[in-house]
Design a protein around this motif. Structure first.
Motif, PDB file in Angstrom:
ATOM      1  N   UNK A  55       0.768  -1.273  -0.019  1.00 48.02           N
ATOM      2  CA  UNK A  55       0.140  -0.294   0.091  1.00 48.02           C
ATOM      3  C   UNK A  55       0.804   1.298  -0.002  1.00 48.02           C
ATOM      4  N   UNK A  56       2.158   1.066   0.354  1.00 47.12           N
ATOM      5  CA  UNK A  56       2.766   2.312   0.592  1.00 47.12           C
ATOM      6  C   UNK A  56       3.893   2.374  -0.843  1.00 47.12           C
ATOM      7  N   UNK A  57       3.776   1.639  -1.802  1.00 46.71           N
ATOM      8  CA  UNK A  57       4.596   1.701  -2.894  1.00 46.71           C
ATOM      9  C   UNK A  57       3.902   2.449  -3.929  1.00 46.71           C
ATOM     10  N   UNK A  58       4.454   2.444  -5.183  1.00 45.01           N
ATOM     11  CA  UNK A  58       3.960   3.329  -6.072  1.00 45.01           C
ATOM     12  C   UNK A  58       2.399   2.473  -6.526  1.00 45.01           C
ATOM     13  N   UNK A  59       1.438   2.933  -6.640  1.00 48.26           N
ATOM     14  CA  UNK A  59      -0.157   2.089  -6.819  1.00 48.26           C
ATOM     15  C   UNK A  59       0.027   1.344  -7.876  1.00 48.26           C
ATOM     16  N   UNK A  60       0.875   1.722  -9.102  1.00 48.94           N
ATOM     17  CA  UNK A  60       0.789   0.828 -10.227  1.00 48.94           C
ATOM     18  C   UNK A  60       2.172   1.051 -11.009  1.00 48.94           C
ATOM     19  N   UNK A  61       2.382   0.193 -12.086  1.00 48.74           N
ATOM     20  CA  UNK A  61       3.625   0.778 -13.034  1.00 48.74           C
ATOM     21  C   UNK A  61       3.674   1.775 -13.779  1.00 48.74           C
ATOM     22  N   UNK A  62       2.604   2.478 -14.235  1.00 54.16           N
ATOM     23  CA  UNK A  62       2.562   3.691 -14.826  1.00 54.16           C
ATOM     24  C   UNK A  62       2.964   4.891 -14.142  1.00 54.16           C
ATOM     25  N   UNK A  63       2.615   4.809 -12.650  1.00 51.62           N
ATOM     26  CA  UNK A  63       3.234   5.826 -11.647  1.00 51.62           C
ATOM     27  C   UNK A  63       4.742   5.756 -11.474  1.00 51.62           C
ATOM     28  N   UNK A  64       5.106   4.543 -11.377  1.00 55.32           N
ATOM     29  CA  UNK A  64       6.657   4.337 -11.541  1.00 55.32           C
ATOM     30  C   UNK A  64       7.291   4.760 -12.785  1.00 55.32           C
ATOM     31  N   UNK A  65       6.683   4.430 -13.661  1.00 57.77           N
ATOM     32  CA  UNK A  65       7.262   5.100 -15.253  1.00 57.77           C
ATOM     33  C   UNK A  65       7.327   6.642 -15.141  1.00 57.77           C
ATOM     34  N   UNK A  66       6.319   7.201 -14.612  1.00 59.82           N
ATOM     35  CA  UNK A  66       6.477   8.566 -14.652  1.00 59.82           C
ATOM     36  C   UNK A  66       7.523   9.020 -13.669  1.00 59.82           C
ATOM     37  N   UNK A  67       7.621   8.320 -12.515  1.00 60.79           N
ATOM     38  CA  UNK A  67       8.659   9.011 -11.663  1.00 60.79           C
ATOM     39  C   UNK A  67       9.988   9.011 -12.343  1.00 60.79           C
ATOM     40  N   UNK A  68      10.161   7.681 -12.972  1.00 59.06           N
ATOM     41  CA  UNK A  68      11.545   7.693 -13.911  1.00 59.06           C
ATOM     42  C   UNK A  68      11.539   8.446 -14.883  1.00 59.06           C
ATOM     43  N   UNK A  69      10.509   9.223 -15.486  1.00 58.00           N
ATOM     44  CA  UNK A  69      10.599  10.043 -16.668  1.00 58.00           C
ATOM     45  C   UNK A  69      11.231  11.371 -16.204  1.00 58.00           C
ATOM     46  N   UNK A  70      11.279  11.705 -14.904  1.00 60.63           N
ATOM     47  CA  UNK A  70      11.854  13.017 -14.539  1.00 60.63           C
ATOM     48  C   UNK A  70      13.523  12.776 -14.770  1.00 60.63           C
ATOM     49  N   UNK A  71      13.949  11.814 -15.138  1.00 59.72           N
ATOM     50  CA  UNK A  71      15.584  11.560 -15.397  1.00 59.72           C
ATOM     51  C   UNK A  71      15.686  11.271 -16.733  1.00 59.72           C
ATOM     52  N   UNK A  72      14.964  11.258 -17.567  1.00 64.03           N
ATOM     53  CA  UNK A  72      15.046  11.053 -18.853  1.00 64.03           C
ATOM     54  C   UNK A  72      15.916  12.277 -19.650  1.00 64.03           C
ATOM     55  N   UNK A  73      16.065  13.469 -19.546  1.00 60.50           N
ATOM     56  CA  UNK A  73      16.810  14.349 -19.964  1.00 60.50           C
ATOM     57  C   UNK A  73      18.186  14.530 -19.234  1.00 60.50           C
ATOM     58  N   UNK A  74      19.328  14.084 -19.729  1.00 59.21           N
ATOM     59  CA  UNK A  74      20.589  14.152 -18.933  1.00 59.21           C
ATOM     60  C   UNK A  74      21.107  15.565 -19.012  1.00 59.21           C
ATOM     61  N   UNK A  75      21.992  15.814 -18.130  1.00 58.80           N
ATOM     62  CA  UNK A  75      22.532  17.150 -17.876  1.00 58.80           C
ATOM     63  C   UNK A  75      23.766  16.960 -18.697  1.00 58.80           C
ATOM     64  N   UNK A  76      23.924  17.810 -19.876  1.00 57.15           N
ATOM     65  CA  UNK A  76      24.894  17.509 -20.892  1.00 57.15           C
ATOM     66  C   UNK A  76      25.917  18.851 -20.856  1.00 57.15           C
ATOM     67  N   UNK A  77      25.200  19.993 -20.428  1.00 58.80           N
ATOM     68  CA  UNK A  77      26.353  21.156 -20.288  1.00 58.80           C
ATOM     69  C   UNK A  77      25.807  22.079 -19.400  1.00 58.80           C
ATOM     70  N   UNK A  78      26.640  23.147 -19.198  1.00 59.40           N
ATOM     71  CA  UNK A  78      26.048  24.363 -18.212  1.00 59.40           C
ATOM     72  C   UNK A  78      24.795  24.718 -18.542  1.00 59.40           C
ATOM     73  N   UNK A  79      24.688  24.883 -20.065  1.00 56.24           N
ATOM     74  CA  UNK A  79      23.326  25.550 -20.623  1.00 56.24           C
ATOM     75  C   UNK A  79      22.173  25.170 -20.177  1.00 56.24           C
ATOM     76  N   UNK A  80      22.039  23.394 -20.041  1.00 59.73           N
ATOM     77  CA  UNK A  80      21.020  22.826 -19.711  1.00 59.73           C
ATOM     78  C   UNK A  80      20.770  22.811 -18.268  1.00 59.73           C
ATOM     79  N   UNK A  81      21.423  23.421 -17.229  1.00 62.09           N
ATOM     80  CA  UNK A  81      21.261  23.456 -15.761  1.00 62.09           C
ATOM     81  C   UNK A  81      20.185  24.561 -15.741  1.00 62.09           C
ATOM     82  N   UNK A  82      19.926  25.644 -16.522  1.00 65.94           N
ATOM     83  CA  UNK A  82      19.284  26.582 -16.252  1.00 65.94           C
ATOM     84  C   UNK A  82      20.076  27.867 -15.712  1.00 65.94           C
ATOM     85  N   UNK A  83      20.061  28.934 -16.530  1.00 69.92           N
ATOM     86  CA  UNK A  83      20.713  30.005 -16.177  1.00 69.92           C
ATOM     87  C   UNK A  83      20.429  30.780 -14.862  1.00 69.92           C
ATOM     88  N   UNK A  84      19.182  30.535 -14.324  1.00 70.29           N
ATOM     89  CA  UNK A  84      18.702  30.929 -12.983  1.00 70.29           C
ATOM     90  C   UNK A  84      19.712  30.272 -11.909  1.00 70.29           C
TER      91      UNK A  84
END
Length: 345
Positions: A216-245
């Protein structure tokens, strides 16, 4: 087609199949259809859920192994599935030749395959998600294999009647502590993430939540886990991708720390003791800012001792040195303050 005709059809069809190789696993062999040249894996199972293979026979998803036929024969259950060419994920991980992005793509394919199984009615639970059951094709796609432990979810069942699973990757409910459902595969996928990325900090929360003992304390389904993994899809390649802010904000923090500490040291000092305390505070502030900057912008990912998103020994040493220095300075400050309180400024 009645049962007798079905047997006759299979007996006739089997004459076109030739056995090429017997695997070490009992009851498994590689066969070829001499009329088409297609390769198949022939398996004889002792534990099985026939409805799982009925579903797979009608499924045409590239992330799952196509099942050509499945039938009962002389007390055995025979499965004829397409032979998937590629290399096991366990071998690729052993060679350590997959980039972080390739691993992410594999995980998304595995989650997609599980979503297909879970979309069945009732849902099908794989129950054996591990690197040894994932084939990485030449194109880099992942295929989830081996459905021997798979079963349909039974809502009315309080616990699994047959205990199956692989040690270190099976969920607690597979050992009789409950009934398997889609969250069982969430647990298995969490263990898979840990096996692929080791102790990479950015995956700690995802792995921890996916592998909680209480379903009951895990992700409720595999789609929710997949969405959590999607946050790491875009790798940090250079300083420009970090955000100038982030970069500008960090630079301002560094400048402010320098200005503040310089003012305290050279203008507001009332003696050597306060100078010492100020210098130590300056040192701690700079260490803290550097650590925050590295962690916030992801700069650590581009240092020589970082590899494929994993935490190397180099970073661990650097972090221990930083935190060790901070701890030492805090003790030193407390000692100086204590001396001043006892003996006076």
């Amino acid at each position: 087609m009645n049962q007798n005709h079905t047997k006759q059809y299979r007996a006739c069809r089997d004459t076109f199949f030739k056995t090429l190789y017997h695997f070490d696993t009992p009851g498994q062999s590689l066969v070829i259809d001499e009329t088409s040249g297609r390769l198949f894996l022939r398996k004889e199972l002792t534990y099985y859920d026939p409805s799982v293979y009925q579903f797979l026979m009608g499924c045409r998803d590239s992330r799952l192994v196509p099942v050509f036929d499945a039938w009962q024969e002389d007390g055995r259950f025979v499965v004829l599935e397409q032979y998937v060419q590629g290399e096991l994920l366990s071998e690729r991980l052993r060679r350590d030749d997959l980039s972080a992005q390739e691993k992410q793509a594999i995980l998304h394919d595995v989650c997609g395959a599980l979503e297909v199984l879970h979309s069945a009615s009732p849902p099908i639970v794989h129950r054996d998600v591990k690197p040894e059951n994932i084939m990485v094709t030449d194109s880099g796609r992942a295929v989830l294999m081996d459905y021997d432990a798979s079963k349909r979810v039974k809502p009315a069942q309080s616990r699994d009647t047959v205990l199956l699973g692989t040690r270190d990757s099976a969920a607690p409910e597979q050992y009789g502590f409950g009934a398997s459902d889609v969250r069982t595969d969430v647990y298995g996928t969490g263990k898979l993430i840990a096996a692929m990325f080791g102790d990479a900090p950015i995956y700690h929360h995802v792995v921890e939540k996916a592998t909680r003992l209480d379903p009951k304390r895990r992700y409720p389904n595999i789609a929710a886990l997949d969405r959590a993994l999607s946050r790491f899809d875009k790798p940090i390649e250079n300083v420009n991708s970090w955000g100038w802010l982030k970069v500008i904000s960090t630079a301002l923090c560094v400048m402010l720390a320098f200005a503040l500490c310089r003012t305290m040291t050279f203008e507001n000092s009332s003696g050597p003791a306060e100078d010492l305390i100020t210098q130590i505070a300056f040192f701690i502030a700079q260490l803290a800012v550097i650590e925050v900057w590295f962690d916030w912008t992801g700069a650590f990912d581009h240092l020589p001792f970082r590899k494929q998103g994993q935490v190397s020994l180099g970073r661990k040493i650097v972090e221990k040195l930083i935190y060790g220095a901070v701890f030492f300075c805090l003790i030193l400050i407390m000692a100086v303050i204590l001396i001043l309180c006892i003996f006076g400024a």
